[in-house]
Design a protein around this motif. Structure first.
Motif, PDB file in Angstrom:
ATOM      1  N   THR A 124       0.829  -1.212   0.000  1.00 11.22           N
ATOM      2  CA  THR A 124       0.000   0.000   0.000  1.00 11.22           C
ATOM      3  C   THR A 124       0.859   1.257   0.000  1.00 11.22           C
ATOM      4  O   THR A 124       0.594   2.211  -0.742  1.00 11.22           O
ATOM      5  CB  THR A 124      -0.942  -0.011   1.217  1.00 11.22           C
ATOM      6  OG1 THR A 124      -1.923  -1.035   1.044  1.00 11.22           O
ATOM      7  CG2 THR A 124      -1.651   1.327   1.378  1.00 11.22           C
ATOM      8  N   ASP A 144      -6.977   8.166   0.111  1.00  8.89           N
ATOM      9  CA  ASP A 144      -7.455   6.788   0.113  1.00  8.89           C
ATOM     10  C   ASP A 144      -8.991   6.776   0.187  1.00  8.89           C
ATOM     11  O   ASP A 144      -9.640   7.827   0.083  1.00  8.89           O
ATOM     12  CB  ASP A 144      -6.841   6.002   1.272  1.00  8.89           C
ATOM     13  CG  ASP A 144      -7.066   6.669   2.635  1.00  8.89           C
ATOM     14  OD1 ASP A 144      -8.028   7.461   2.776  1.00  8.89           O
ATOM     15  OD2 ASP A 144      -6.275   6.416   3.551  1.00  8.89           O
ATOM     16  N   THR A 148     -10.992  -1.063   2.072  1.00 13.33           N
ATOM     17  CA  THR A 148      -9.841  -1.636   2.761  1.00 13.33           C
ATOM     18  C   THR A 148     -10.082  -3.105   3.085  1.00 13.33           C
ATOM     19  O   THR A 148     -11.218  -3.588   3.027  1.00 13.33           O
ATOM     20  CB  THR A 148      -9.560  -0.871   4.064  1.00 13.33           C
ATOM     21  OG1 THR A 148     -10.763  -0.833   4.850  1.00 13.33           O
ATOM     22  CG2 THR A 148      -9.117   0.556   3.780  1.00 13.33           C
ATOM     23  N   ARG A 153      -8.227  -1.647   8.435  1.00 12.75           N
ATOM     24  CA  ARG A 153      -8.380  -0.285   7.925  1.00 12.75           C
ATOM     25  C   ARG A 153      -7.376   0.681   8.557  1.00 12.75           C
ATOM     26  O   ARG A 153      -6.743   1.475   7.856  1.00 12.75           O
ATOM     27  CB  ARG A 153      -9.804   0.230   8.143  1.00 12.75           C
ATOM     28  CG  ARG A 153      -9.984   1.670   7.652  1.00 12.75           C
ATOM     29  CD  ARG A 153     -11.431   2.071   7.594  1.00 12.75           C
ATOM     30  NE  ARG A 153     -12.149   1.260   6.621  1.00 12.75           N
ATOM     31  CZ  ARG A 153     -13.469   1.287   6.462  1.00 12.75           C
ATOM     32  NH1 ARG A 153     -14.211   2.066   7.230  1.00 12.75           N
ATOM     33  NH2 ARG A 153     -14.047   0.534   5.550  1.00 12.75           N
ATOM     34  N   GLN A 156      -3.922  -0.032   7.097  1.00 14.96           N
ATOM     35  CA  GLN A 156      -3.758   0.366   5.703  1.00 14.96           C
ATOM     36  C   GLN A 156      -3.785   1.882   5.537  1.00 14.96           C
ATOM     37  O   GLN A 156      -3.047   2.432   4.716  1.00 14.96           O
ATOM     38  CB  GLN A 156      -4.836  -0.279   4.838  1.00 14.96           C
ATOM     39  CG  GLN A 156      -4.560  -1.742   4.530  1.00 14.96           C
ATOM     40  CD  GLN A 156      -5.481  -2.258   3.445  1.00 14.96           C
ATOM     41  OE1 GLN A 156      -6.668  -2.459   3.670  1.00 14.96           O
ATOM     42  NE2 GLN A 156      -4.943  -2.446   2.250  1.00 14.96           N
ATOM     43  N   LYS A 157      -4.604   2.559   6.305  1.00 15.37           N
ATOM     44  CA  LYS A 157      -4.625   4.014   6.201  1.00 15.37           C
ATOM     45  C   LYS A 157      -3.326   4.628   6.742  1.00 15.37           C
ATOM     46  O   LYS A 157      -2.869   5.659   6.258  1.00 15.37           O
ATOM     47  CB  LYS A 157      -5.866   4.583   6.895  1.00 15.37           C
ATOM     48  CG  LYS A 157      -7.132   4.426   6.038  1.00 15.37           C
ATOM     49  CD  LYS A 157      -8.345   5.026   6.696  1.00 15.37           C
ATOM     50  CE  LYS A 157      -9.532   5.050   5.752  1.00 15.37           C
ATOM     51  NZ  LYS A 157      -9.456   6.132   4.760  1.00 15.37           N
ATOM     52  N   THR A 277      -5.678   0.647  -1.397  1.00 13.08           N
ATOM     53  CA  THR A 277      -5.911  -0.317  -0.322  1.00 13.08           C
ATOM     54  C   THR A 277      -6.716  -1.524  -0.773  1.00 13.08           C
ATOM     55  O   THR A 277      -6.768  -2.534  -0.059  1.00 13.08           O
ATOM     56  CB  THR A 277      -6.656   0.363   0.842  1.00 13.08           C
ATOM     57  OG1 THR A 277      -7.847   1.006   0.329  1.00 13.08           O
ATOM     58  CG2 THR A 277      -5.787   1.403   1.508  1.00 13.08           C
ATOM     59  N   VAL A 280      -4.260  -4.564  -3.590  1.00 14.41           N
ATOM     60  CA  VAL A 280      -2.948  -4.645  -2.948  1.00 14.41           C
ATOM     61  C   VAL A 280      -2.101  -5.732  -3.606  1.00 14.41           C
ATOM     62  O   VAL A 280      -2.525  -6.888  -3.713  1.00 14.41           O
ATOM     63  CB  VAL A 280      -3.092  -4.949  -1.450  1.00 14.41           C
ATOM     64  CG1 VAL A 280      -1.716  -5.069  -0.803  1.00 14.41           C
ATOM     65  CG2 VAL A 280      -3.900  -3.860  -0.758  1.00 14.41           C
TER      66      VAL A 280
END
Length: 293
Positions: A124, A144, A148, A153, A156-157, A277, A280
């Motif tokens: 990511t 983003d 996700t 989440r 990934q954020k 996200t 991936v």
């Protein structure tokens, strides 16, 4: 919701990791999933101290060190982990990015879970960094979405921020986003905006518009950001002209590395990309016992 613009050299000011309890919970789920009642394969190894090295097999932006470390420390609190790169560094193929020393069984048992976090979050971060580089010096921020991996989440954020991107809303609780369903229910975009302001006056309001007439309504009523949905190039440029910087415009959907630069150069402030996200591609990493020869 992060604010586009809080950036230094194309990267966000704050890339601090999520709270320890979030990382700990993520790791506990991953280890429980992998180990079950016990690692019957690692049990075949002598339980002695050993060394290992972590190698990145392709160019990448490395992200996920807190999760990697937590996986190994959960199984061996005395493990020594020496990182040779910083979180967010871009590395070349073949780079040894960390070395470890600890109990052999624990090193092997934690290997897959730790690599799963690191390869996914590095994927990511790398994808985000590529998009950020593609719009460099245009003034556009890469955002983003909520598309996700379930349960990851926050992680990934965080990886998006490490890659130089900006977080959209975290979930359905920290910003109001009006779409066609709200317009249909309220009877007009103007009514929908006023209803949202009355119901949630303290939250940021994002408004999706499908026509230039709706854009004019949103500009007149006011909000924090306007999402121009499925606008062609001519309409997008006209939207930028009409907005004239009063309210940031966001483009989403159908954006890739071949098109993102042109969209940014049209003058929009934000470009949101679900693929950061959602699509991936894990980075190729490997953890090897012993010392690299």
């Amino acid at each position: 919701m992060s604010t586009p613009g809080d950036r230094v050299d194309g990267r966000p000011v704050d890339i601090s990791p999520p709270p320890v309890e979030v990382v700990t919970a993520d790791v506990a789920r991953a280890l429980a999933e992998d180990l079950g009642d016990g690692d019957v394969t690692a049990a075949l190894l002598p339980d002695v101290r050993d060394t290992a090295y972590l190698i990145c097999k392709e160019p990448a932006v490395i992200c996920g060190r807190p999760w990697f470390d937590a996986c190994h420390r959960a199984l061996d609190p005395e493990v020594a982990i020496a990182w040779h790169i910083a979180e967010g560094d871009r590395v070349r193929a073949g780079t040894v990015i960390a070395t470890l020393e600890g109990r052999a069984r624990a090193l092997v048992s934690a290997e897959r879970a730790s690599l799963n976090f690191l390869q996914t979050l590095s994927g990511t971060a790398t994808a985000t960094a590529d998009f950020v580089a593609a719009v460099e010096r245009t003034g556009a921020a890469i955002l983003d979405t909520r598309k996700t991996i379930p349960g990851l989440r926050v992680a990934q954020k965080y990886a998006v921020r490490v890659g130089g991107g900006v977080n959209h809303r975290m979930g359905l609780f920290d910003a109001v986003m009006l779409k066609e369903n709200h317009v249909r229910a309220a009877g007009s975009l103007t009514a929908a905006i006023r209803n949202a302001r009355a119901a949630q006056p303290s939250l940021p309001l994002i408004v999706e518009v499908e026509t230039l007439d709706q854009l004019d309504e949103a500009l007149r009523e006011g909000c924090e950001r306007i999402l121009i949905d499925d606008f062609d190039t001519a309409a997008r440029r006209e939207a930028v002209r009409r907005a004239n910087g009063r309210i940031p415009l966001e483009v989403s959907g159908g954006v890739d590395l071949d098109t993102v630069r042109a969209i940014a150069e049209d003058g929009v402030e934000c470009i949101s990309i679900g693929g950061l996200t959602k699509h991936v591609r894990a980075i190729d990493l490997s953890l090897k016992l012993g010392r690299r020869s």
